[in-house]
Design a protein around this motif. Sequence first.
Motif, PDB file in Angstrom:
ATOM      1  N   ALA A 216      -0.901 -12.780 -11.214  1.00  0.00           N
ATOM      2  CA  ALA A 216      -0.059 -12.232 -10.145  1.00  0.00           C
ATOM      3  C   ALA A 216      -0.094 -10.711 -10.110  1.00  0.00           C
ATOM      4  CB  ALA A 216       1.384 -12.705 -10.326  1.00  0.00           C
ATOM      5  N   CYS A 217      -0.528 -10.085 -11.204  1.00  0.00           N
ATOM      6  CA  CYS A 217      -0.557  -8.616 -11.267  1.00  0.00           C
ATOM      7  C   CYS A 217      -1.635  -8.025 -10.370  1.00  0.00           C
ATOM      8  CB  CYS A 217      -0.768  -8.150 -12.708  1.00  0.00           C
ATOM      9  SG  CYS A 217       0.560  -8.613 -13.840  1.00  0.00           S
ATOM     10  N   ALA A 218      -2.575  -8.843  -9.915  1.00  0.00           N
ATOM     11  CA  ALA A 218      -3.620  -8.364  -9.016  1.00  0.00           C
ATOM     12  C   ALA A 218      -3.163  -8.393  -7.559  1.00  0.00           C
ATOM     13  CB  ALA A 218      -4.878  -9.206  -9.183  1.00  0.00           C
ATOM     14  N   LYS A 219      -1.967  -8.914  -7.319  1.00  0.00           N
ATOM     15  CA  LYS A 219      -1.429  -9.013  -5.957  1.00  0.00           C
ATOM     16  C   LYS A 219      -0.385  -7.905  -5.747  1.00  0.00           C
ATOM     17  CE  LYS A 219      -2.105 -14.020  -6.096  1.00  0.00           C
ATOM     18  NZ  LYS A 219      -1.437 -15.338  -6.149  1.00  0.00           N
ATOM     19  N   PRO A 220       0.152  -7.742  -4.531  1.00  0.00           N
ATOM     20  CA  PRO A 220       1.193  -6.733  -4.300  1.00  0.00           C
ATOM     21  C   PRO A 220       2.347  -6.873  -5.295  1.00  0.00           C
ATOM     22  CG  PRO A 220       0.440  -7.609  -2.209  1.00  0.00           C
ATOM     23  CD  PRO A 220      -0.227  -8.428  -3.283  1.00  0.00           C
ATOM     24  N   ILE A 221       2.811  -5.759  -5.828  1.00  0.00           N
ATOM     25  CA  ILE A 221       3.815  -5.755  -6.900  1.00  0.00           C
ATOM     26  C   ILE A 221       5.200  -5.466  -6.338  1.00  0.00           C
ATOM     27  CG2 ILE A 221       4.461  -4.717  -9.115  1.00  0.00           C
ATOM     28  CD1 ILE A 221       1.794  -6.241  -9.168  1.00  0.00           C
ATOM     29  N   PRO A 222       6.193  -6.291  -6.667  1.00  0.00           N
ATOM     30  CA  PRO A 222       7.558  -6.035  -6.177  1.00  0.00           C
ATOM     31  C   PRO A 222       8.209  -4.867  -6.918  1.00  0.00           C
ATOM     32  CG  PRO A 222       7.567  -7.895  -7.693  1.00  0.00           C
ATOM     33  CD  PRO A 222       6.121  -7.516  -7.496  1.00  0.00           C
ATOM     34  N   ILE A 223       9.185  -4.252  -6.277  1.00  0.00           N
ATOM     35  CA  ILE A 223       9.969  -3.193  -6.907  1.00  0.00           C
ATOM     36  C   ILE A 223      11.366  -3.734  -7.188  1.00  0.00           C
ATOM     37  CG2 ILE A 223      10.952  -0.885  -6.641  1.00  0.00           C
ATOM     38  CD1 ILE A 223       8.628  -0.189  -4.822  1.00  0.00           C
ATOM     39  N   HIS A 224      11.764  -3.725  -8.444  1.00  0.00           N
ATOM     40  CA  HIS A 224      13.109  -4.145  -8.833  1.00  0.00           C
ATOM     41  C   HIS A 224      14.010  -2.919  -8.883  1.00  0.00           C
ATOM     42  CE1 HIS A 224      11.348  -7.994 -10.085  1.00  0.00           C
ATOM     43  NE2 HIS A 224      10.397  -7.283 -10.657  1.00  0.00           N
TER      44      HIS A 224
ATOM     45  N   ILE B 161     -10.852   5.330  -7.063  1.00  0.00           N
ATOM     46  CA  ILE B 161     -11.760   5.506  -5.925  1.00  0.00           C
ATOM     47  C   ILE B 161     -11.936   4.163  -5.219  1.00  0.00           C
ATOM     48  CG2 ILE B 161     -14.114   6.089  -5.231  1.00  0.00           C
ATOM     49  CD1 ILE B 161     -14.220   8.032  -7.571  1.00  0.00           C
ATOM     50  N   GLY B 162     -11.826   4.189  -3.913  1.00  0.00           N
ATOM     51  CA  GLY B 162     -11.965   2.951  -3.142  1.00  0.00           C
ATOM     52  C   GLY B 162     -10.657   2.190  -3.060  1.00  0.00           C
ATOM     53  N   LYS B 163     -10.744   0.904  -2.793  1.00  0.00           N
ATOM     54  CA  LYS B 163      -9.548   0.092  -2.598  1.00  0.00           C
ATOM     55  C   LYS B 163      -8.868  -0.184  -3.944  1.00  0.00           C
ATOM     56  CE  LYS B 163      -7.990  -3.927   0.034  1.00  0.00           C
ATOM     57  NZ  LYS B 163      -8.396  -5.099   0.837  1.00  0.00           N
ATOM     58  N   VAL B 164      -7.571   0.100  -4.016  1.00  0.00           N
ATOM     59  CA  VAL B 164      -6.798  -0.141  -5.244  1.00  0.00           C
ATOM     60  C   VAL B 164      -5.750  -1.194  -4.926  1.00  0.00           C
ATOM     61  CG1 VAL B 164      -5.372   0.893  -7.043  1.00  0.00           C
ATOM     62  CG2 VAL B 164      -7.139   2.270  -5.928  1.00  0.00           C
ATOM     63  N   GLU B 165      -5.797  -2.305  -5.653  1.00  0.00           N
ATOM     64  CA  GLU B 165      -4.864  -3.405  -5.374  1.00  0.00           C
ATOM     65  C   GLU B 165      -4.086  -3.777  -6.634  1.00  0.00           C
ATOM     66  OE1 GLU B 165      -6.759  -6.073  -1.879  1.00  0.00           O
ATOM     67  OE2 GLU B 165      -7.743  -6.294  -3.826  1.00  0.00           O
ATOM     68  N   GLY B 166      -2.887  -4.308  -6.415  1.00  0.00           N
ATOM     69  CA  GLY B 166      -2.088  -4.797  -7.524  1.00  0.00           C
ATOM     70  C   GLY B 166      -1.600  -3.693  -8.438  1.00  0.00           C
ATOM     71  N   CYS B 167      -1.287  -4.074  -9.675  1.00  0.00           N
ATOM     72  CA  CYS B 167      -0.786  -3.134 -10.674  1.00  0.00           C
ATOM     73  C   CYS B 167      -1.965  -2.462 -11.375  1.00  0.00           C
ATOM     74  CB  CYS B 167       0.089  -3.864 -11.691  1.00  0.00           C
ATOM     75  SG  CYS B 167       0.651  -2.811 -13.046  1.00  0.00           S
TER      76      CYS B 167
END
Length: 329
Positions: free
Chosen positions: A301-309, A283-289
Amino acid sequence: MSEEPILAVEGLTIDIPMAQGTLHAVRGIDFELNRGETLCIVGESGSGKSLTSLAVMGLLPKRLECTARKLAFCGTELQGLPPSAMRQLRGNRMAMIFQEPMTSLNPAYTIGDQLAEALLLHRRVGKAEARTRAVELLGKVGITAAESRLSQYPHQLSGGLRQRVMIAMALMCEPELVIADEPTTALDVTIQAQILRLLVDLQREMNMAMILVTHDLGVVARVADKVAVMYAGEVVEQGTAREIFENPSHPYTQGLLRCIPVPGRTKPGEHLGSIPGIVPSLIGKVEGCAFRTRCDLAESACAKPIPIHETEGGHSWRCIHSHMDRMPA
């Protein structure tokens, strides 16, 4: 030129308005399915598996907000399709086997009436021909004395028989795509194995594409061509069944696999793995992993945008860790 996929999903998002805010139940998932393939969508309860299936079938409750960059069946975009056109597809070219057959079958109508309905709606056939087709399919799904079953009501059948009726109902119009939403949940282990074997045999015989929604990795290992692992509304890893089981690359997938015994490797009495903690609120804003609160490899770094390999073979996972620096399963 490669064959067009039976089902192409890109950026599927499902939001549920709630008093506390918006619940982001499915968050931008992508997958493709080709004719004759089985895709298993696996994950814990609440990960968005069933909502994804209902979105494909156009059966989501109206209050839910569903968007996608692409949601196409055999090249036909399903978003914005008029209800009449969607009804022509649903039950005809695409069908669904629901999770609980007792609540999915109508207790007020006979098995025969419910089986014949789809064929009478979508094909120019009479009641006698629809009845013949119903008897044929009941026999094909392993129900004895099929003709006498047509006059029975759902409450007169066991759970295993009701599930077989649901499978027969889904196959009445020989669909190109079948979605089975945890079709063995309420059944005992022996009947589960029979139903799964039946589904796989029928799928191969009819060359259908199938999506099997489950939380049972043992089932996945037996029937899947492709696997999509969902966690907290996202597909965190997907690839062929061989890649997922032999080279799991997301910590959540690794954790799931540690929770099941491996024949020949797990010793009697040996403790199986577990995943600590609970699924976070969406619920609400969901960020990172979303898995970072339960992951041994979590970093800031897991709280930031997560890359896709992604590998050349199409095996992909959503994590800050690549093959080179991840912890072995």
